[in-house]
Write an enzyme that holds these catalytic residues in place. Structure first.
Site, mmCIF file in Angstrom:
data_model
loop_
_atom_site.group_PDB
_atom_site.id
_atom_site.type_symbol
_atom_site.label_atom_id
_atom_site.label_comp_id
_atom_site.label_asym_id
_atom_site.label_seq_id
_atom_site.Cartn_x
_atom_site.Cartn_y
_atom_site.Cartn_z
ATOM 1 C CG ASP A 92 17.475 48.629 -5.713
ATOM 2 O OD1 ASP A 92 17.007 49.778 -5.847
ATOM 3 O OD2 ASP A 92 17.647 47.855 -6.668
ATOM 4 C CG ASN B 190 21.675 57.108 -7.380
ATOM 5 O OD1 ASN B 190 22.004 56.700 -6.263
ATOM 6 N ND2 ASN B 190 21.085 56.305 -8.265
#
Ligand code: FPP
Length: 247
Positions: free
Chosen positions: A27, A75
């Site tokens: 991340d 995503n």
């Protein structure tokens, strides 16, 4: 594990207590890029360098399995231009790095539902799997279009079909049999999960497999997660007292 095969191990690490499987939620690529005044895609590009560097550490330090969360089922909700960039980045990286990874003994596998990813990437995924299938130095698992709930549901459906067809006695179903229907079949569960950029959640990653995994969370953004910080994460892991529910 044959500790004699380990090379270049940082001196603070104990070769007899190395994790056999490290997983990572990579991340902070976007935040890293913003901090540098760059577009988000530059963060993903730089994040790819971190992946390469840590994969080499795993190989050199005797960590047999390295799994990265490259693209989640959620995503797809990102702007089309970013999704498109990521798909091209994965395909391009596999294409440009495959020979080198093969030469270094990396076995490549994928987690997730590939049917929705672009055909060019699917072809590159197949080529990577075929070419590296007998390599043994380190297994590199890349999660693309992966979601743990979807994976578990798919396993349940496959098992239900077998029961319905009379090919499996439901009373014989146990955890190790269930494991075989997951994308991670034949892989040991992760010993260590690293999440960069400070968020404290699993984000639908390996929910079944992480049941007893030690978690290391750092505020460092993925593109800045260095070999030195990887060393610190493993050193921290080596201090943990893993009880697996026992005393
Ligand atoms: C999360 O950061 C990162 C991703 C969704 C993409 C990860 C991809 C790479 C590191 C490229 C290379 C990977 C492989 C396997 C070849 P974010 O964009 O959510 O960051 P943010 O939270 O700061 O916006």
């Amino acid at each position: 594990m044959n500790t004699q095969l380990i090379t270049k191990l940082p001196t603070i690490l104990d070769p007899t207590k190395m994790p056999q499987h490290v997983a990572a939620i990579m991340d902070g690529n976007g935040r890293w890029a913003k901090q540098q005044g760059l577009p988000r895609i530059a963060g993903h590009q730089q994040g790819a360098n971190t992946v390469k560097s840590l994969l080499r550490c795993c190989k050199d330090w005797g960590i047999a399995n390295f799994t990265v969360y490259a693209f989640s089922t959620e995503n797809w909700g990102r702007p089309a231009v970013e999704v498109d960039f990521l798909m091209r980045l994965f395909e391009g990286l596999l294409d440009s790095e495959l020979d080198q990874m093969h030469a270094e003994g990396v076995r490549i596998r994928f987690l997730g539902d590939r049917s929705q990813v672009p055909l060019g990437l699917q072809r590159m995924m197949d080529k990577s799997i075929d070419k590296t299938q007998y390599n043994q130095a380190v297994t590199f698992n890349i999660a693309i279009n992966y979601g743990s709930r979807k994976e578990i549901l798919q396993a349940c459906k496959s098992i239900a079909e077998l029961v319905k067809a009379g090919e499996l006695d439901v009373n014989l179903l146990d955890e190790s049999m269930f494991d075989r229907y997951l994308d991670t079949h034949e892989l040991p569960d992760p010993d260590l999960l690293i999440r960069t950029s400070g968020e404290q959640r699993l984000s639908n990653f390996l929910l079944w497999q992480l049941a007893y995994t030690e978690i290391y969370i750092t505020k460092t953004h993925w593109p800045d997660f260095s070999n030195d910080e990887f060393t610190l994460a493993i050193a921290d892991f080596q201090q943990r007292n893993r009880r697996f529910g026992k005393v």
